[in-house]
Design an enzyme around this catalytic site. Structure first.
Site, PDB file in Angstrom:
ATOM      1  N   TYR A 175      31.087  45.668  41.807  1.00 19.65           N
ATOM      2  CA  TYR A 175      30.490  45.243  40.536  1.00 19.65           C
ATOM      3  C   TYR A 175      29.315  44.277  40.774  1.00 19.65           C
ATOM      4  O   TYR A 175      28.940  44.009  41.907  1.00 19.65           O
ATOM      5  CB  TYR A 175      31.580  44.673  39.621  1.00 19.65           C
ATOM      6  CG  TYR A 175      32.592  45.745  39.238  1.00 19.65           C
ATOM      7  CD1 TYR A 175      32.181  46.892  38.569  1.00 19.65           C
ATOM      8  CD2 TYR A 175      33.930  45.634  39.586  1.00 19.65           C
ATOM      9  CE1 TYR A 175      33.085  47.898  38.236  1.00 19.65           C
ATOM     10  CE2 TYR A 175      34.844  46.631  39.256  1.00 19.65           C
ATOM     11  CZ  TYR A 175      34.411  47.767  38.582  1.00 19.65           C
ATOM     12  OH  TYR A 175      35.306  48.765  38.257  1.00 19.65           O
ATOM     13  N   ARG A 227      37.054  36.664  44.252  1.00 18.24           N
ATOM     14  CA  ARG A 227      37.522  37.917  44.863  1.00 18.24           C
ATOM     15  C   ARG A 227      36.359  38.646  45.511  1.00 18.24           C
ATOM     16  O   ARG A 227      35.276  38.743  44.915  1.00 18.24           O
ATOM     17  CB  ARG A 227      38.153  38.810  43.792  1.00 18.24           C
ATOM     18  CG  ARG A 227      38.945  39.966  44.385  1.00 18.24           C
ATOM     19  CD  ARG A 227      39.762  40.693  43.335  1.00 18.24           C
ATOM     20  NE  ARG A 227      41.056  41.042  43.905  1.00 18.24           N
ATOM     21  CZ  ARG A 227      41.682  42.197  43.702  1.00 18.24           C
ATOM     22  NH1 ARG A 227      41.164  43.107  42.923  1.00 18.24           N
ATOM     23  NH2 ARG A 227      42.849  42.447  44.263  1.00 18.24           N
ATOM     24  N   GLY A 319      50.533  44.593  43.049  1.00 21.91           N
ATOM     25  CA  GLY A 319      49.908  45.240  41.905  1.00 21.91           C
ATOM     26  C   GLY A 319      50.737  46.400  41.405  1.00 21.91           C
ATOM     27  O   GLY A 319      51.562  46.271  40.486  1.00 21.91           O
TER      28      GLY A 319
HETATM   29  C1  FMN Z   1      45.537  50.302  37.283  1.00 24.55           C
HETATM   30  C2  FMN Z   1      44.744  49.401  38.170  1.00 24.55           C
HETATM   31  C3  FMN Z   1      43.729  48.627  37.621  1.00 24.55           C
HETATM   32  C4  FMN Z   1      42.990  47.744  38.424  1.00 24.55           C
HETATM   33  N1  FMN Z   1      42.044  46.928  37.847  1.00 24.55           N
HETATM   34  C5  FMN Z   1      41.442  45.960  38.578  1.00 24.55           C
HETATM   35  C6  FMN Z   1      40.635  44.970  37.958  1.00 24.55           C
HETATM   36  O1  FMN Z   1      40.472  44.910  36.736  1.00 24.55           O
HETATM   37  N2  FMN Z   1      40.035  44.053  38.755  1.00 24.55           N
HETATM   38  C7  FMN Z   1      40.209  44.050  40.112  1.00 24.55           C
HETATM   39  O2  FMN Z   1      39.644  43.195  40.799  1.00 24.55           O
HETATM   40  N3  FMN Z   1      41.012  44.963  40.720  1.00 24.55           N
HETATM   41  C8  FMN Z   1      41.652  45.880  39.983  1.00 24.55           C
HETATM   42  N4  FMN Z   1      42.555  46.731  40.588  1.00 24.55           N
HETATM   43  C9  FMN Z   1      42.870  46.593  42.013  1.00 24.55           C
HETATM   44  C10 FMN Z   1      44.140  45.732  42.172  1.00 24.55           C
HETATM   45  O3  FMN Z   1      43.887  44.396  41.800  1.00 24.55           O
HETATM   46  C11 FMN Z   1      44.686  45.756  43.610  1.00 24.55           C
HETATM   47  O4  FMN Z   1      43.700  45.210  44.467  1.00 24.55           O
HETATM   48  C12 FMN Z   1      45.047  47.158  44.095  1.00 24.55           C
HETATM   49  O5  FMN Z   1      45.821  47.844  43.134  1.00 24.55           O
HETATM   50  C13 FMN Z   1      45.815  47.130  45.412  1.00 24.55           C
HETATM   51  O6  FMN Z   1      47.002  46.401  45.255  1.00 24.55           O
HETATM   52  P1  FMN Z   1      48.448  47.146  45.118  1.00 24.55           P
HETATM   53  O7  FMN Z   1      48.597  48.050  46.284  1.00 24.55           O
HETATM   54  O8  FMN Z   1      49.439  46.011  45.128  1.00 24.55           O
HETATM   55  O9  FMN Z   1      48.436  47.890  43.837  1.00 24.55           O
HETATM   56  C14 FMN Z   1      43.278  47.652  39.809  1.00 24.55           C
HETATM   57  C15 FMN Z   1      44.290  48.447  40.349  1.00 24.55           C
HETATM   58  C16 FMN Z   1      45.037  49.286  39.547  1.00 24.55           C
HETATM   59  C17 FMN Z   1      46.166  50.081  40.158  1.00 24.55           C
END
Ligand code: FMN
Length: 395
Positions: A175, A227, A319
């Site tokens: 972004y 981040r 997440g």
């Molecule tokens: C549905 C979804 C929406 C996400 N939206 C964002 C977001 O708004 N901002 C962001 O920095 N990362 C976003 N992410 C990335 C997560 O913060 C995270 O880095 C990623 O899912 C990996 O972690 P996990 O394996 O625990 O899910 C999103 C991930 C998922 C699955």
């Protein structure tokens, strides 16, 4: 059983803020907000179901101005009129002492004219992202760059007035802030681009502006996190060397934590196979002990989270696992970890608050990585790499 390090509190010494444990819910966009960016009741229900266990809950990303909107159903922090809406969100998260952190961003070139209701997306320079369907952005003028920085400060003020405990500045996932740091999207030759140092100028100006808002408006200690995504696969693109230089420099900025966005917390370099160390450990070495790191990416079990602690990373974010199991922390705390759910049943989605557009978004973009119980389970690493493609700049 319950003496995991991740259950211990963490104190941000400079601020005197204590977080009750080291489990974090990372930002997850749910596309549930009203079209004007106000929080919906369904959205509040999702947060209420999932909060209360983790030490910190970082919200779905909120845009700081109208041209920063990245998708439909996105939260907005772009105007004072959103303060009551943001306050209802902070209030929903504040259960059992969980800290509420608002993630703020501008999507920059990672949006569409349709989302911006006819306006062209903006970026550091007029360079299209190397993604299918991406649009050519226009370069922000110097005045607009200054205004965008102010918009991050104003969004921080709104987070403070809405009762959040902190903001996370979203400098990751391709972004706008990352677009200024990236030599792919930033081809400027003014004070905002050119050398590696100048590519850091915009992210650091955003941090300084957020700090000004904190100094002016916060009546109690307020957290500022940052981040980043450590690498891009584009050439030119952000290299791990660039990121380590960025980490060396950000240590002198008033941030309280660093959060490295990855699909697998132990991921190594995407571009340099001769580097045999997980990027998070390289980053932690540069960051030192004063600023804590949040590790994220496929952390599912208590053992996964404890391994993060054992490697000197202060926080572990869950997440996708938190979507499947909203009572993850509570189950560990009460010695009931055998009851933690690692799969998601299609019939449970509404009970978990994953309804409407959020559920559609999850199924459309994340299905192989959700571990849906009735789906054939695929190799986790395949989807984790794909997640980096969606969020961290790799394709
Ligand atoms: C549905 C979804 C929406 C996400 N939206 C964002 C977001 O708004 N901002 C962001 O920095 N990362 C976003 N992410 C990335 C997560 O913060 C995270 O880095 C990623 O899912 C990996 O972690 P996990 O394996 O625990 O899910 C999103 C991930 C998922 C699955």
């Amino acid at each position: 059983m319950t003496n995991y390090k991740f259950l211990e509190p963490y104190t941000f010494e400079k601020k005197g803020i204590t977080v009750k444990n080291r489990i974090v819910i990372p930002p997850m966009t749910e596309m549930m907000s009203f079209s004007n960016g106000e929080v919906t009741r369904d959205e509040l229900r999702y947060y209420r179901i999932h909060t209360g266990g983790a030490g910190m809950f970082i919200t779905a990303v909120a845009n700081v101005n109208d041209e920063g909107k990245g998708f439909e159903g996105e939260l907005s922090a772009a105007d004072d009129k959103f303060i009551p809406s943001l306050a209802s969100l902070a209030d929903a998260i504040h259960k059992n002492g969980t800290k509420a952190i608002l993630q703020i961003f501008s999507a920059g070139r990672m949006t569409f004219t349709s989302v911006l209701r006819g306006k062209q997306p903006v970026s550091a320079s007029a360079v299209k992202a190397l993604r299918n369907n991406s649009e050519e952005p226009r370069a922000l003028t110097e005045e607009e760059v200054e205004q965008t920085i102010k918009d991050f400060g104003a969004a921080t003020k709104r987070a403070i007035l809405a009762g959040f405990d902190g903001v996370e500045i979203h400098g990751a996932n391709t972004y706008l802030i990352q677009q200024f740091f990236s030599p792919h999207s930033n081809r400027r030759d003014d004070k905002w681009g050119g050398s590696l140092e100048k590519r850091m100028a915009f992210p650091f100006a955003v941090i300084d502006e957020a700090q000004k808002a904190i100094d002016k408006y916060a009546k109690k200690p307020f957290i500022m996190g940052y981040r980043l995504s450590p690498e891009e696969v584009e050439k030119p693109g952000i290299t791990i060397e660039d990121t380590l230089a960025f980490v060396d420099a950000i240590k002198n900025k008033p941030i309280d934590y660093l959060h490295v966005s990855m699909g697998d917390v132990w991921r190594k370099s995407l571009n340099d196979s001769s580097i045999d160390k997980p990027l998070n450990l390289m980053i932690k070495e540069h960051l030192g002990q004063d600023i804590p790191l949040i590790g994220v990416g496929d952390i599912q079990s208590p053992a996964d989270a404890e391994k993060v602690m054992d490697n000197g990373i202060e926080f572990a974010a869950i997440g996708r696992e938190s979507l499947r199991e909203p009572n993850w922390v509570e189950k560990v705390e009460s010695g009931d970890e055998n009851a933690i759910r690692y799969t998601l049943s299609l019939s449970d989605h509404d009970a978990l608050g994953l309804s409407g557009t959020f559920w559609e978004f999850l199924l459309a973009s994340f299905r192989p990585g959700l571990q849906i119980s009735s789906d054939k389970q695929t190799d986790r690493s395949l989807f984790n790499n794909a997640l980096d493609g969606i969020f961290a700049g790799a394709k």
